[in-house]
Scaffold this motif. Sequence first.
Motif, PDB file in Angstrom:
ATOM      1  N   ASP A  24       0.822  -1.209   0.000  1.00 12.56           N
ATOM      2  CA  ASP A  24       0.000   0.000   0.000  1.00 12.56           C
ATOM      3  C   ASP A  24       0.858   1.263   0.000  1.00 12.56           C
ATOM      4  OD1 ASP A  24      -2.448  -1.385   0.058  1.00 12.56           O
ATOM      5  OD2 ASP A  24      -2.292  -1.670   2.215  1.00 12.56           O
ATOM      6  N   GLY A  25       1.963   1.234   0.750  1.00 11.15           N
ATOM      7  CA  GLY A  25       2.814   2.408   0.846  1.00 11.15           C
ATOM      8  C   GLY A  25       3.467   2.790  -0.466  1.00 11.15           C
ATOM      9  N   ILE A  26       3.986   1.794  -1.194  1.00 10.05           N
ATOM     10  CA  ILE A  26       4.627   2.086  -2.478  1.00 10.05           C
ATOM     11  C   ILE A  26       3.612   2.623  -3.476  1.00 10.05           C
ATOM     12  CG2 ILE A  26       5.831   1.090  -4.459  1.00 10.05           C
ATOM     13  CD1 ILE A  26       7.114  -0.914  -2.541  1.00 10.05           C
ATOM     14  N   GLU A  35       1.001   0.226  -9.633  1.00  9.51           N
ATOM     15  CA  GLU A  35       0.356  -0.952  -9.044  1.00  9.51           C
ATOM     16  C   GLU A  35       1.437  -1.798  -8.387  1.00  9.51           C
ATOM     17  OE1 GLU A  35      -2.551  -4.010 -11.099  1.00  9.51           O
ATOM     18  OE2 GLU A  35      -0.457  -4.606 -11.447  1.00  9.51           O
ATOM     19  N   VAL A  36       1.177  -2.269  -7.191  1.00  3.21           N
ATOM     20  CA  VAL A  36       2.112  -3.135  -6.488  1.00  3.21           C
ATOM     21  C   VAL A  36       1.389  -4.437  -6.159  1.00  3.21           C
ATOM     22  CG1 VAL A  36       3.692  -3.354  -4.536  1.00  3.21           C
ATOM     23  CG2 VAL A  36       3.195  -1.087  -5.481  1.00  3.21           C
ATOM     24  N   VAL A  37       2.036  -5.555  -6.496  1.00  2.00           N
ATOM     25  CA  VAL A  37       1.420  -6.868  -6.312  1.00  2.00           C
ATOM     26  C   VAL A  37       2.358  -7.766  -5.511  1.00  2.00           C
ATOM     27  CG1 VAL A  37       0.334  -8.833  -7.470  1.00  2.00           C
ATOM     28  CG2 VAL A  37       0.335  -6.587  -8.580  1.00  2.00           C
ATOM     29  N   ALA A  50      -1.782  -9.786  -2.048  1.00  2.00           N
ATOM     30  CA  ALA A  50      -2.042  -8.375  -1.752  1.00  2.00           C
ATOM     31  C   ALA A  50      -1.801  -7.571  -3.015  1.00  2.00           C
ATOM     32  CB  ALA A  50      -1.138  -7.873  -0.625  1.00  2.00           C
ATOM     33  N   VAL A  51      -2.620  -6.542  -3.227  1.00  2.00           N
ATOM     34  CA  VAL A  51      -2.462  -5.701  -4.406  1.00  2.00           C
ATOM     35  C   VAL A  51      -2.977  -4.304  -4.091  1.00  2.00           C
ATOM     36  CG1 VAL A  51      -4.692  -6.433  -5.367  1.00  2.00           C
ATOM     37  CG2 VAL A  51      -2.948  -5.482  -6.882  1.00  2.00           C
ATOM     38  N   ALA A  52      -2.275  -3.304  -4.623  1.00  2.00           N
ATOM     39  CA  ALA A  52      -2.712  -1.916  -4.510  1.00  2.00           C
ATOM     40  C   ALA A  52      -2.501  -1.261  -5.859  1.00  2.00           C
ATOM     41  CB  ALA A  52      -1.924  -1.188  -3.426  1.00  2.00           C
ATOM     42  N   GLY A  53      -3.501  -0.543  -6.356  1.00  2.00           N
ATOM     43  CA  GLY A  53      -3.431   0.025  -7.698  1.00  2.00           C
ATOM     44  C   GLY A  53      -4.100  -0.893  -8.699  1.00  2.00           C
ATOM     45  N   SER A  54      -4.273  -0.385  -9.918  1.00  2.00           N
ATOM     46  CA  SER A  54      -5.029  -1.182 -10.901  1.00  2.00           C
ATOM     47  C   SER A  54      -4.449  -1.078 -12.310  1.00  2.00           C
ATOM     48  CB  SER A  54      -6.491  -0.726 -10.917  1.00  2.00           C
ATOM     49  OG  SER A  54      -6.581   0.658 -11.218  1.00  2.00           O
ATOM     50  N   VAL A 114       6.302  -4.368  -8.863  1.00  2.00           N
ATOM     51  CA  VAL A 114       5.871  -2.983  -9.023  1.00  2.00           C
ATOM     52  C   VAL A 114       5.660  -2.728 -10.512  1.00  2.00           C
ATOM     53  CG1 VAL A 114       6.448  -0.561  -8.662  1.00  2.00           C
ATOM     54  CG2 VAL A 114       7.181  -2.280  -6.982  1.00  2.00           C
ATOM     55  N   ASN A 115       4.445  -2.317 -10.875  1.00  2.00           N
ATOM     56  CA  ASN A 115       4.097  -2.030 -12.260  1.00  2.00           C
ATOM     57  C   ASN A 115       3.717  -0.560 -12.387  1.00  2.00           C
ATOM     58  OD1 ASN A 115       4.246  -4.851 -12.988  1.00  2.00           O
ATOM     59  ND2 ASN A 115       2.272  -5.109 -11.974  1.00  2.00           N
TER      60      ASN A 115
END
Length: 227
Positions: A24-26, A35-37, A50-54, A114-115
């Motif tokens: 979440d922080g990145i 997006e970080v997966v 865990a994933v943040a961003g799309s 990290v994408n």
Amino acid sequence: MRPGDGARDAERDAILRALAPVVDGIAATFGPVCEVVLHDYRRPERSVVAVAGSVTGRSVGGAMSEIGMRMLARGDEARDELNHVTRTGTGALVKSSTMVLRDSAGTVFGALCVNVDVTEVDRVRGLLDALAGPVTDPPVTTFADDIDSVVDALLDAHLRRHGRTWAGLDRARRLALFRGLDERGVFAVRRAVEQVATRLGISRASAYHYLAQARATATDNPEGAHP
């Protein structure tokens, strides 16, 4: 379960839990283009924990991408892949970094990815690059929550490269197909052999036979041609 497996899994679970807030922080730091997966390679069909961003549209419980399969195939020999540029199936240009996760024994069990969507940056750069000549278009990478879609994309890409259907491939090219899929980690996925057999219109027994022959020829001739 071998002695110590429970303790190692507990260690790996602890590492994944510790990295969840980092995800979440990145993503928050880089904003909507990022997006970080977080992946757990112990379950490739639903590796996303865990994933943040799309950027690639994946969610928790989704499957690993072709990049993850390649890492899985390399096992403990896998190394970080940083600033790898690819395109999604929708045409977005993505710069990706995949950092492998290891337990205290050095065993690879997951990855932090990290994408970053650099599509808009690329459009601006394209105006300048037009003055300096053409640039090579990056390959397309399939990102999906469904592992079957990733396997299908790898299979379709191989057949497109050779401009043939399965029926049009000679024995050497058929073995090359199975060898290439194996090297990309496809057959580490549960039911992948059955899926490939169905797509190619052959029996499961025939698919296992080709896979065994491909592995045997790869061992006999490690420097042989790849698909």
